[in-house]
Every structure is written in C-alpha cells, then in structure tokens.
Design an enzyme around this catalytic site. Structure first.
Site, PDB file in Angstrom:
ATOM      1  N   SER A   1     -14.006  24.036 -28.844  1.00  0.00           N
ATOM      2  CA  SER A   1     -14.165  22.789 -29.541  1.00  0.00           C
ATOM      3  C   SER A   1     -13.205  22.765 -30.564  1.00  0.00           C
ATOM      4  CB  SER A   1     -15.474  22.759 -30.147  1.00  0.00           C
ATOM      5  OG  SER A   1     -15.590  21.937 -31.282  1.00  0.00           O
TER       6      SER A   1
ATOM      7  N   ASN B   1      -1.252  -2.500  13.224  1.00  0.00           N
ATOM      8  CA  ASN B   1      -2.797  -2.399  13.235  1.00  0.00           C
ATOM      9  C   ASN B   1      -3.193  -1.063  13.849  1.00  0.00           C
ATOM     10  OD1 ASN B   1      -2.586  -4.639  11.924  1.00  0.00           O
ATOM     11  ND2 ASN B   1      -3.644  -5.801  13.609  1.00  0.00           N
TER      12      ASN B   1
ATOM     13  N   GLU C   1     -19.498  20.891 -16.231  1.00  0.00           N
ATOM     14  CA  GLU C   1     -19.695  19.191 -16.364  1.00  0.00           C
ATOM     15  C   GLU C   1     -18.809  18.378 -15.972  1.00  0.00           C
ATOM     16  OE1 GLU C   1     -20.243  18.902 -20.779  1.00  0.00           O
ATOM     17  OE2 GLU C   1     -20.162  21.027 -21.040  1.00  0.00           O
TER      18      GLU C   1
ATOM     19  N   LYS D   1      -7.931   3.622   2.000  1.00  0.00           N
ATOM     20  CA  LYS D   1      -7.491   4.891   2.198  1.00  0.00           C
ATOM     21  C   LYS D   1      -7.616   5.787   0.763  1.00  0.00           C
ATOM     22  CE  LYS D   1      -4.079   2.338   4.331  1.00  0.00           C
ATOM     23  NZ  LYS D   1      -2.575   1.881   4.193  1.00  0.00           N
TER      24      LYS D   1
ATOM     25  N   THR E   1     -40.017  25.598 -11.030  1.00  0.00           N
ATOM     26  CA  THR E   1     -40.532  24.395 -10.313  1.00  0.00           C
ATOM     27  C   THR E   1     -40.633  23.482 -11.563  1.00  0.00           C
ATOM     28  OG1 THR E   1     -42.758  24.624 -10.346  1.00  0.00           O
ATOM     29  CG2 THR E   1     -41.492  25.174  -8.449  1.00  0.00           C
ATOM     30  N   HIS E   2     -40.193  22.293 -11.686  1.00  0.00           N
ATOM     31  CA  HIS E   2     -40.356  21.338 -12.613  1.00  0.00           C
ATOM     32  C   HIS E   2     -39.503  22.023 -14.281  1.00  0.00           C
ATOM     33  CE1 HIS E   2     -43.472  19.388 -10.555  1.00  0.00           C
ATOM     34  NE2 HIS E   2     -43.873  20.555 -10.148  1.00  0.00           N
TER      35      HIS E   2
ATOM     36  N   SER F   1       0.814  -1.143   0.146  1.00  0.00           N
ATOM     37  CA  SER F   1       0.014  -0.005   0.059  1.00  0.00           C
ATOM     38  C   SER F   1       0.871   1.331   0.040  1.00  0.00           C
ATOM     39  CB  SER F   1      -0.939   0.021   1.171  1.00  0.00           C
ATOM     40  OG  SER F   1      -0.254   0.019   2.439  1.00  0.00           O
TER      41      SER F   1
ATOM     42  N   GLN G   1      -6.732  -2.388   4.115  1.00  0.00           N
ATOM     43  CA  GLN G   1      -6.029  -1.473   3.614  1.00  0.00           C
ATOM     44  C   GLN G   1      -6.389  -0.794   2.581  1.00  0.00           C
ATOM     45  OE1 GLN G   1      -1.722  -3.032   3.019  1.00  0.00           O
ATOM     46  NE2 GLN G   1      -2.029  -3.156   0.877  1.00  0.00           N
TER      47      GLN G   1
ATOM     48  N   TYR H   1      -8.629  -6.420  12.997  1.00  0.00           N
ATOM     49  CA  TYR H   1      -7.941  -6.130  11.518  1.00  0.00           C
ATOM     50  C   TYR H   1      -8.173  -7.150  10.649  1.00  0.00           C
ATOM     51  CZ  TYR H   1      -4.848  -4.481   8.160  1.00  0.00           C
ATOM     52  OH  TYR H   1      -4.195  -3.968   7.144  1.00  0.00           O
TER      53      TYR H   1
ATOM     54  N   ASN I   1     -17.689  25.901 -24.266  1.00  0.00           N
ATOM     55  CA  ASN I   1     -18.268  24.818 -23.280  1.00  0.00           C
ATOM     56  C   ASN I   1     -17.970  25.044 -21.919  1.00  0.00           C
ATOM     57  OD1 ASN I   1     -19.160  23.457 -25.766  1.00  0.00           O
ATOM     58  ND2 ASN I   1     -17.347  22.457 -26.167  1.00  0.00           N
TER      59      ASN I   1
ATOM     60  N   LYS J   1     -17.858  27.359 -30.397  1.00  0.00           N
ATOM     61  CA  LYS J   1     -18.163  26.941 -29.336  1.00  0.00           C
ATOM     62  C   LYS J   1     -17.354  27.718 -27.982  1.00  0.00           C
ATOM     63  CE  LYS J   1     -20.714  23.995 -28.384  1.00  0.00           C
ATOM     64  NZ  LYS J   1     -20.636  22.575 -28.513  1.00  0.00           N
TER      65      LYS J   1
HETATM   66  N1  ARG Z   1      -0.599  -1.722   5.273  1.00  0.00           N
HETATM   67  C1  ARG Z   1      -1.334  -2.213   6.068  1.00  0.00           C
HETATM   68  C2  ARG Z   1      -2.672  -1.405   6.035  1.00  0.00           C
HETATM   69  O1  ARG Z   1      -2.625  -0.296   5.302  1.00  0.00           O
HETATM   70  C3  ARG Z   1      -0.803  -1.840   7.589  1.00  0.00           C
HETATM   71  C4  ARG Z   1      -1.278  -2.914   8.658  1.00  0.00           C
HETATM   72  C5  ARG Z   1      -0.963  -4.084   8.357  1.00  0.00           C
HETATM   73  N2  ARG Z   1      -1.287  -5.030   9.435  1.00  0.00           N
HETATM   74  C6  ARG Z   1      -1.356  -6.447   9.289  1.00  0.00           C
HETATM   75  N3  ARG Z   1      -1.555  -7.019  10.191  1.00  0.00           N
HETATM   76  N4  ARG Z   1      -1.113  -6.864   8.105  1.00  0.00           N
HETATM   77  O2  ARG Z   1      -3.682  -1.693   6.266  1.00  0.00           O
END
Ligand code: ARG
Length: 473
Positions: A276, A109, A289, A324, A154-155, A22, A321, A316, A284, A282
């Site tokens: 365009s 974790n 959009e 994010k 409205t509408h 990650s 992972q 966990y 735009n 044009k």
């Molecule tokens: N890269 C992991 C994450 O983003 C970190 C935690 C990993 N923990 C584990 N027990 N593999 O969640």
C-alpha cells in the site's frame, strides 16, 4: 481509393474510414489471412482458374508480406479498412496483375470467416495447453500438501474437516470441464467456410475439399449462407472462457480469504502481492482480486457478442466485424489469468498448523459424534438432536466438543463411551470419509490417480491437434 471503389464517385470521409475500419484488431490474424490466401490461390491454380505461374507469384508475394509484418516493417495505409485489404492491396502493388487475380471466386465475407476460424483454433489450442499446465500445478500442490487438514465450509461456516488436497482437487475437476468446453469450441471452429464467397457460392469450379485439407480444417461448411454469417464458435469460445474465469474467480476469492489475518491459511509470495502507498504493513492479494474483477470483462465479451448476433438477418452484415475484439480479449484475459494462478499456487506458503487448528474449531466433529451414536443404534434423527443439544450446552459453557468430559457426554446420552475422544480428532474425521469421491485419505489418493489419468488423456488431445498440423499459431 479502396479496392471496391469502382461504383463510387466519392471516397469515404476520413472519419467514416476510421469508424468502419477493423485493421487494428485484424492485425492479430495476418498470418491466418495470408495462409488462407495462399491456400485459395493454390487451389485456383490446381483447378485451372489461374495459371501456375500466377500462383507462384502470389505465393512469393504473400510470403514476403508476411515476413515484413513479422518484422514490423510493413507499411499499413491509412485507407486500409481491414487486414484483407491491406495485404491484397500491397500484393497488387508488389506483383501487379497476378495479385489482381487472387480474389477470384472469393469475397471478404468467406475470407474473414476463414481467418477468424483459423485464429480461434489457434487461441483455443493455446488455452487448452495452458489449462493443462494449470491443472498440473494443482495436482502437484495436492500431492505436496497431502495430509494437510483444513476446515471444510458450507455457508462459509465451519462444516467438517477435509483434506486441503481434496479442496484443491475440486478446482482440478472444474478446470477439467473447462478443458472439454475449450475443446468443444475448437471443434466448432474447425470448419472451412472458404469457397462460400459473398453468400451463395461461386460459378468457378472451386475445390473446397482441397482448401479444407490445405488449411487443416476438419470439413467444409455445408451451407454458404450459414458459413459467412456464423460466429457461434466465437460464442462457444467466449462461453468456455467465461466459465473458466468464473472458476478462477472462485479460487481467487478463496485465496483472498485464506490470506486474511482472520484465516491465515496461506501467505502469498511477494511476487504475487502488492503493498500500500500509505499503510506500510499491507500485503494485498491484488492479482487474485484482479482476476476476480476481470471475470466481469470476459462475461461481458460473451454477452456483447450474443447481443450483436441476436437480430442479424442472413447472411453477412457489417455488425459481424464487431465479433473479433471480444473474443481476443477473452482469450488474452483467460490465458494471463491462468498463468497468474499457476504462479500464485506454485509460490504460496501454506500454514498447515493454522488449517489443522481451525479444522478442529466450530464443532466440525458434530456430524461424527452423531454418527457415533447412530452406529450404536440410536436413530440418526435422534442422535442429531442429542448432539445439537450438546453443542448448545458447549456454547453456553464456552467449550468445544473436545473440552467435554466423558461425564458430560454421558449426561447427553449413556451410549457414549470413552472411545468418543477418538471421534473428535479432525484428521481421523477426514480419514474416515472413505466413500468414493470423499475426503478420506484413500479416496483422495484414488482421486489423484484419476486426475493423472485425465491429464494424460488431455495431453494426448493437445498433442493430437498439434501433430495434425492444422493450427497456424
Ligand atoms: N472487415 C470486415 C469484417 O471484419 C471484412 C468483411 C467485409 N465484408 C463486407 N462485405 N463489408 O467483417
């Protein structure tokens, strides 16, 4: 070899290494990771778990790594699974055994949960500040164009004349609700999971209240299993972002409509429009959009995480992972979309003459003509019917209400007098809507005052968070 490789006889393949990593996404939160590690080490030293001198080596080493990453000089290793491994691995290479003590009483974790919460706080504060400036731009426009009358719909059919400021301020209140949602998400994120370790807490005498204070969290999480597996605050963030994008998207849709030949209410500045490649004429409204389109992505981020979370057993799981990327995407997208909207509003040209002309078309005075009769004793339902027939008459004779002679009005009802003409002026019609929250000039003035008060209040919220110093930006 990975830092956890002790019980393994073979290392992972290059493919699974890449699939499981990650690092790329994590690079967004290296500052938070390093701050979390320094706080953890400082606490360990204070509790006598590691020596003061080990802590000092750790701190200096981590700050040096932060500096290297800041400057783009840090060498990531292909085997680094995530930012936690990358930083800790480098620290151990740099300072040796003190570095090997950093992870005492900690798991990735609780570490990753801490980093994400710190990062979420920073993203949310940025969004709150941007939301505030967008609302400032909207109120500025509402003041600048005060008195401009447009058709209210409205509408998507002409309904009644309204002040353009009133229409704009409708968005002010939508974005005000978004600010609250962002702040709520901020508060949800403001909880310290550090010290929860893998899932059950640890045997070391960790002072979780101290790391809470050091990292600027509001309070430590009360349950270690919940702490390492909770990503609700990211869902809150993504929900707040989705709502706000949906509001921006609605405004964008209006901007697209308003800048058509058919409406002609506004002209976007050249810096917020594109041409365009084939049609030379044009201009735009691409950015409106695009914002409308990006709304789908952000809602997708919300739904994606919701689905990722829905079947996860405690505590966990590596699925987490995945949490994010979508949150960072929602953040980036909303921030940029707000900046873009500010620019569009600040630089557009408003054609108040076209708006006013349109405001008088399409029988927008019909309600007021019915009210005219009702105020002179005709029951409203009856008045409604009389005016409905008048509209039909107009349509058959290709006239507007304003084209009718007093004679024609009186044929519909003897209650009409020559003062009916005054009821047909769109500006007077808007002005007459004096109810609190209505489009009348005085009511909108009052609304603007309330908007200013709301902005002041929300500025204090942003400033309060900044002053408290708990956000690693
Ligand atoms: N890269 C992991 C994450 O983003 C970190 C935690 C990993 N923990 C584990 N027990 N593999 O969640």
């Amino acid at each position: 070899m990975a830092l956890w490789s002790g019980r393994f006889e073979q290392s992972v393949s290059e493919f699974t290494q890449r699939f499981g990593a990650s690092l790329e996404v994590d690079k967004n939160m290296y500052r938070q990771d390093i701050a979390g590690s320094i706080a953890h080490a400082r606490m360990l030293a204070r509790q006598g778990v590691i020596s003061q001198s080990d802590f000092e080596h750790i701190e200096v080493g981590l700050l040096e790594i932060a500096h290297q990453i800041d400057q783009g000089r840090f060498k990531y290793d292909i085997n680094d699974e995530d930012i936690h491994m990358a930083v800790e691995g480098e620290l151990i290479d740099d300072i040796g055994s003190a570095g090997q003590r950093l992870h005492t009483g900690r798991s990735r974790n609780d570490q990753v949960a801490t980093d994400i919460r710190l990062h979420a706080k920073s993203m949310l504060l940025t969004l709150m500040a941007e939301n505030y400036s967008l609302r400032k731009v909207i109120t500025r426009a509402a003041r600048k164009y005060f008195g401009v009358v447009m058709p209210g719909y409205t509408h998507l059919q002409h309904a009644q004349p309204v002040l353009f400021s009133h229409h704009l301020l409708a968005y002010f209140w939508m974005f005000t609700r978004d600010f609250k949602r962002l702040h709520d998400a901020y508060q949800a994120a403001d909880v310290n999971p550090l010290g929860s370790a893998a899932l059950a807490g640890t045997t070391y005498p960790l002072d979780r209240f101290y790391t809470t204070e050091l990292l600027g969290f509001d309070h430590p999480s009360p349950n270690s299993m919940d702490a390492v597996s909770d990503r609700d605050y990211l869902l809150d963030l993504e929900y707040a972002c989705s709502m706000s994008m949906m509001h921006l998207s609605r405004l964008c849709e209006e901007i697209v409509l308003w800048s058509t030949t058919e409406f002609g209410f506004i002209t976007l500045s050249d810096s917020y429009a594109t041409g365009s490649s084939i049609m030379p004429q044009k201009k735009n409204p691409d950015f409106a959009e695009l914002t409308r389109g990006k709304t789908g992505r952000v809602v997708g981020d919300l739904v994606g995480l919701m689905v990722t979370m829905k079947s996860l057993p405690l505590a966990y799981n590596k699925d987490l992972q995945e949490c994010k990327e979508g949150a960072i995407d929602a953040f980036d997208t909303l921030r940029d979309a707000m900046i873009c909207m500010e620019g569009m509003i600040d630089t557009w040209t408003v054609h108040d003459d076209v708006m006013l002309k349109e405001a008088g078309l399409g029988f927008t005075a019909a309600t007021d003509v019915a009210d005219y009769l009702a105020k002179r004793g005709v029951p409203f339902r009856k008045a409604h019917e009389i005016v409905g027939e008048l509209v039909l008459y107009c349509e058959k004779h290709n006239k507007g209400l304003e084209d009718l002679t007093l004679e024609e009005f009186r044929q519909a009802s003897p209650m009409f007098r020559d003062d009916i003409v005054g009821e047909l002026d769109p500006e007077a019609i808007a002005r007459a809507r004096t109810t609190y929250g209505g489009t009348g000039h005085d009511a909108v003035r009052q609304q603007l005052r309330e908007a200013s008060r709301t902005l002041k209040r929300d500025r204090r919220v942003v400033k309060g968070i900044r002053d408290k110093g708990g956000v690693i930006e």
